[in-house]
Design a protein around this motif. Sequence first.
Motif, PDB file in Angstrom:
ATOM      1  N   GLY A   6      41.593  12.950  36.994  1.00  0.00           N
ATOM      2  CA  GLY A   6      42.354  13.136  38.227  1.00  0.00           C
ATOM      3  C   GLY A   6      41.542  12.854  39.466  1.00  0.00           C
ATOM      4  O   GLY A   6      42.092  12.493  40.516  1.00  0.00           O
ATOM      5  N   HIS A   7      40.220  13.006  39.366  1.00  0.00           N
ATOM      6  CA  HIS A   7      39.317  12.781  40.493  1.00  0.00           C
ATOM      7  C   HIS A   7      37.966  12.421  39.898  1.00  0.00           C
ATOM      8  O   HIS A   7      37.337  13.245  39.232  1.00  0.00           O
ATOM      9  N   ILE A  57      40.677   8.320  42.920  1.00  0.00           N
ATOM     10  CA  ILE A  57      41.722   8.872  42.064  1.00  0.00           C
ATOM     11  C   ILE A  57      42.564   7.749  41.470  1.00  0.00           C
ATOM     12  O   ILE A  57      42.614   6.642  42.011  1.00  0.00           O
ATOM     13  N   GLU A  63      41.234  17.156  34.721  1.00  0.00           N
ATOM     14  CA  GLU A  63      41.299  17.689  36.083  1.00  0.00           C
ATOM     15  C   GLU A  63      40.017  18.400  36.508  1.00  0.00           C
ATOM     16  O   GLU A  63      40.035  19.214  37.438  1.00  0.00           O
ATOM     17  N   SER A 119      39.519  17.999  40.080  1.00  0.00           N
ATOM     18  CA  SER A 119      40.763  17.913  40.851  1.00  0.00           C
ATOM     19  C   SER A 119      41.292  19.274  41.271  1.00  0.00           C
ATOM     20  O   SER A 119      41.758  19.457  42.391  1.00  0.00           O
ATOM     21  N   ILE A 143      45.837  16.497  40.988  1.00  0.00           N
ATOM     22  CA  ILE A 143      46.311  15.136  41.202  1.00  0.00           C
ATOM     23  C   ILE A 143      47.828  15.056  41.220  1.00  0.00           C
ATOM     24  O   ILE A 143      48.406  14.259  41.973  1.00  0.00           O
TER      25      ILE A 143
END
Length: 401
Positions: free
Chosen positions: A171-172, A179, A200, A203, A214
């Motif tokens: 997600g990040h 992203i 995640e 995130s 996200i």
Amino acid sequence: MVQRAGDALGIANPYFRVHEGIAGARSTIEGQIYDNFVSYNYLGLNGSPRVSDAAKNAIDRYGTSVSASRIVSGERPIHLALEEKLAAIYRTEDALTLVSGHATNVTVIGHLVGRGDLIVHDALSHNSIVQGALLSGAQRIAFPHNDMDELDRLLGQARSGADRALIVVEGHYSMDGDIPDLARLITIARRHRAHIMVDEAHSLGVLGTKGHGIFEHSDVDPGEIDVWMGTLSKTLSGCGGYIAGSRQLIEYLRYSAPGFVYSVGLPPPIAAAALASLEMMAAEPERIARLQANSARFLKTARAHGLDTGLSIGSAIVPVMTGSSIVAARAADALFARGINVQPIIYPAVPEQGARLRFFISSLHEQEQLDRVARSVAETIAELRDMPVDLTDLANRLAAR
């Protein structure tokens, strides 16, 4: 190799430095206070009185360990409360916590897919995703970072030969601070009858107004994702990992995932700290807003000073690209001497041209601090770029060792 190169260049080892207290926007190392940019304590919840008190109370009630796997030793109310709260974040039916974030990806990916299946993951995926894919025995394809067109093409080529397909993204991304296009990813997955798993780890607490990650940032229904994975070691002030998804998925993992069934249950104080962190994240959204404002400010200021921040969107993770491992290592060393603690990311962790300094921003950083550090980084890198390096001599010295 890195240690030998550091010795040859006269650079102190930047790894395993001993922090003498809570590592926040500042940290004490060997009695000196440093501006700190190496911590995942994104919302400043680690060390907050409410989180610490929750952990202490859990010790008093449950002790420091559950002393066996949960399937053997039984549940504790704190486990169930934490998993219920995590499931609520992702609007899923259930969730499950495990004692290691890395092992969560390895055991879940390795367990959910197998020979005859297909795993397609981003080329910059975390090591835990890659190891899980290798463990599974499934066909593994890495698509170029965030290249949805290529993902679509590769799935079109390989999907028909596989029983099941799983797409795994983050997600990040922790190296670049960017992203994925989640909405586009969902469209591609559905067209090719593929499942989606989103990591995640960086995130939660960082993306979205509520810090829900996200899906909130992208305004996407979280139900479109089959498997949500995350860690407890960053925003949530603990350690371990979690999976959120359908009740059927979680029940299957609860009884059969090796990394859960054959590992000790999450220590009660860690579960309590993570639960308290989730509650504080919900009760104090200003922490998320401050983190996002700080990250955007540092990104903007760094760019204004002519620094290359790569693909970063300016949300907690901001790399400063140097394009040279020697420059990155020397810059980190010089900045440490100026009271700034930041880690160099160098070859072979990244390609040589991708060498960088990696800054983790938190809600605790101050605007003056961020502006001053960005200026210091620009000055330091400018000075070092003109410093000659005898590569032949360096290679000979390394070979001689």
